[in-house]
Enzyme design. Structure first.
Site, mmCIF file in Angstrom:
data_model
loop_
_atom_site.group_PDB
_atom_site.id
_atom_site.type_symbol
_atom_site.label_atom_id
_atom_site.label_comp_id
_atom_site.label_asym_id
_atom_site.label_seq_id
_atom_site.Cartn_x
_atom_site.Cartn_y
_atom_site.Cartn_z
ATOM 1 N N ASP A 148 -39.628 46.974 36.711
ATOM 2 C CA ASP A 148 -38.559 45.744 37.639
ATOM 3 C C ASP A 148 -38.096 44.988 36.712
ATOM 4 O OD1 ASP A 148 -37.151 45.609 39.800
ATOM 5 O OD2 ASP A 148 -38.031 46.001 41.277
ATOM 6 N N ASN A 185 -28.177 43.970 32.585
ATOM 7 C CA ASN A 185 -28.014 43.754 31.291
ATOM 8 C C ASN A 185 -27.208 45.095 30.903
ATOM 9 O OD1 ASN A 185 -29.769 41.059 30.661
ATOM 10 N ND2 ASN A 185 -30.598 42.258 32.274
ATOM 11 N N ASP A 203 -29.857 46.319 45.118
ATOM 12 C CA ASP A 203 -30.542 47.118 45.805
ATOM 13 C C ASP A 203 -29.467 48.157 46.755
ATOM 14 O OD1 ASP A 203 -32.604 46.820 44.345
ATOM 15 O OD2 ASP A 203 -33.966 45.965 46.179
#
Ligand code: GLA
Length: 400
Positions: A148, A185, A203
């Site tokens: 993560d 990114n 999410d």
């Protein structure tokens, strides 16, 4: 001869420099992840019961393999030697015993951590401990790592994920590496040599098409994620998958919305990580999650992500070329009212310019199978006339 020797040397040194394990995810990974339903309320009993259900409820037979523990499996601190410690209250027998149990069922085992100093739920992150953590994962028999992006304080994503990828490679146990930087990114642009899949978006929540807030947090909806995936299909392929997030099937959408969600994840060649409580799954959820015809579209060896061909009168039409020369097609009704559908195969010019594929309905007569009703519904010689109910999908396979 000398040239050949140099070429072989060059080739093998390139191979040695490769950072990820080739061939561990030639089709999108399939499994279950604890987060969507359980957040940090996880323990070994849940994992064992889930592994048992993979076998007894036919999930393994449908292709699901990985059981992945998300955030919350550790204690709040590393031990005095810097090792991560599985929470003894939740995992009294430790991770090796648990992964042995999962492996004994013919399944694979996954864990979660984070590139930052702490995970999103505040447990110890991996930053600075990449090689040590990778060695522990290998020793515990881990087959899959979700990594993560919380608490990363301005570090370079490509560098951070590359470091972890190298650490896994060095530890030596083949591990699927699942990047989770939410597309912030643009991992899809650079992560193919680093890992096998990368989250593309924030999410997911239990929301179909209109945004909803849950305790002040507004997750991505199923269809907003689908919209985003349409623009990044060039990055997906065998061993490198766009990850639109774990499934919310069975978690509170309507049955038809679950059907759209699952169909579209299959069309997008998405990793299929179930996110529901398998112990409480009803028949409708089970039917959707184990639809082998839909799963075959997801797992097609060509690994090409579908494209949106048209968007007319609230019906979106998506096409996905398949390895047998056929096509998968979805007609998705995003509207709240039933939508009439009329599609003249022979009159349409369906081309996938990115992957040089063309539907040749004027010269080839494809047989058509409806992948949800399981019926053969004629051929592409005839115009397709149908009605798609609100928030529902007609998912077809065109067979050469
Ligand atoms: C992030 C990820 C989720 C989940 C949680 C765990 O939000 O995107 O998928 O792993 O962290 O804390």
């Amino acid at each position: 001869m000398k040239k050949l020797a140099i070429a072989i040397l060059l080739f093998s040194s390139v191979k040695l420099c490769a950072q990820k394990f080739e061939g561990v995810a030639l089709t999108p990974p399939m499994g279950w992840n604890s987060w969507n339903t359980f957040q940090t309320k996880i323990d070994e009993k849940l994992v064992m019961a889930t592994a048992d259900l993979f076998v007894s409820a036919g999930m393994k037979d449908a292709g699901y393999t990985y059981i992945v523990l998300d955030d919350g499996w550790m204690t709040m601190d590393r031990d005095k030697d810097g090792n991560l410690v599985p929470d003894p209250a939740k995992f009294p027998n430790g991770m090796k015993a648990l992964s042995d149990y999962v492996h004994s069922k013919g399944l694979k085992f996954g864990l979660y951590n984070c590139a930052g100093t702490k995970t999103c739920a505040g447990y110890p992150g991996t930053r600075g401990y990449e090689y040590q953590d990778a060695r522990n994962y290998a020793a515990w028999g881990v087959d899959y790592l979700k990594f993560d992006w919380c608490n990363t304080d301005g570090i370079n994503a490509k560098e951070a994920y590359t470091t972890m990828s190298k650490a896994l490679k060095t530890a030596g146990r083949p591990i699927v590496f699942s990047l989770c930087e939410w597309g912030q990114n643009k991992a899809y642009e650079w992560a193919a040599p680093v890992g096998e899949l990368w989250r593309t978006t924030g999410d997911i929540g239990v929301a179909f098409d209109s945004s909803k807030s849950f305790n002040g947090w507004t997750p991505m909806t199923v269809m907003h994620i689908v919209d985003f995936e349409a623009g990044i299909r060039q990055y997906a392929g065998p061993g490198r998958w766009n990850d639109p997030d774990m499934l919310e099937v069975g978690n509170g959408l309507t049955v038809s919305e679950d059907r759209v969600h699952f169909s579209m994840w299959c069309m997008l060649a998405a990793p299929l990580m179930m996110g529901n409580d398998l112990r409480k799954m009803n028949d409708e959820t089970h039917f959707i999650l184990t639809n082998k015809d839909a799963i075959a579209i997801d797992q097609d060896a060509l690994g090409i992500q579908a494209f949106r061909y048209s968007n007319k009168d609230s019906v979106e039409t998506w096409f996905k070329p398949l390895s047998d020369g056929g096509w998968a097609v979805c007609f998705v009704n995003r509207n709240d009212k039933p939508a009439k559908l009329s599609f003249n195969w022979k009159g349409e010019d369906v081309k996938d310019n990115l992957f040089s594929k063309q539907l040749s309905a004027s010269s080839i007569q494809y047989k058509i199978k409806d992948l949800w009703s399981k019926r053969d519904i004629g051929t592409t010689a005839d115009k397709l006339e149908s009605v798609v109910p609100p928030h529902d999908v007609l998912m077809l396979r065109l067979i050469k």
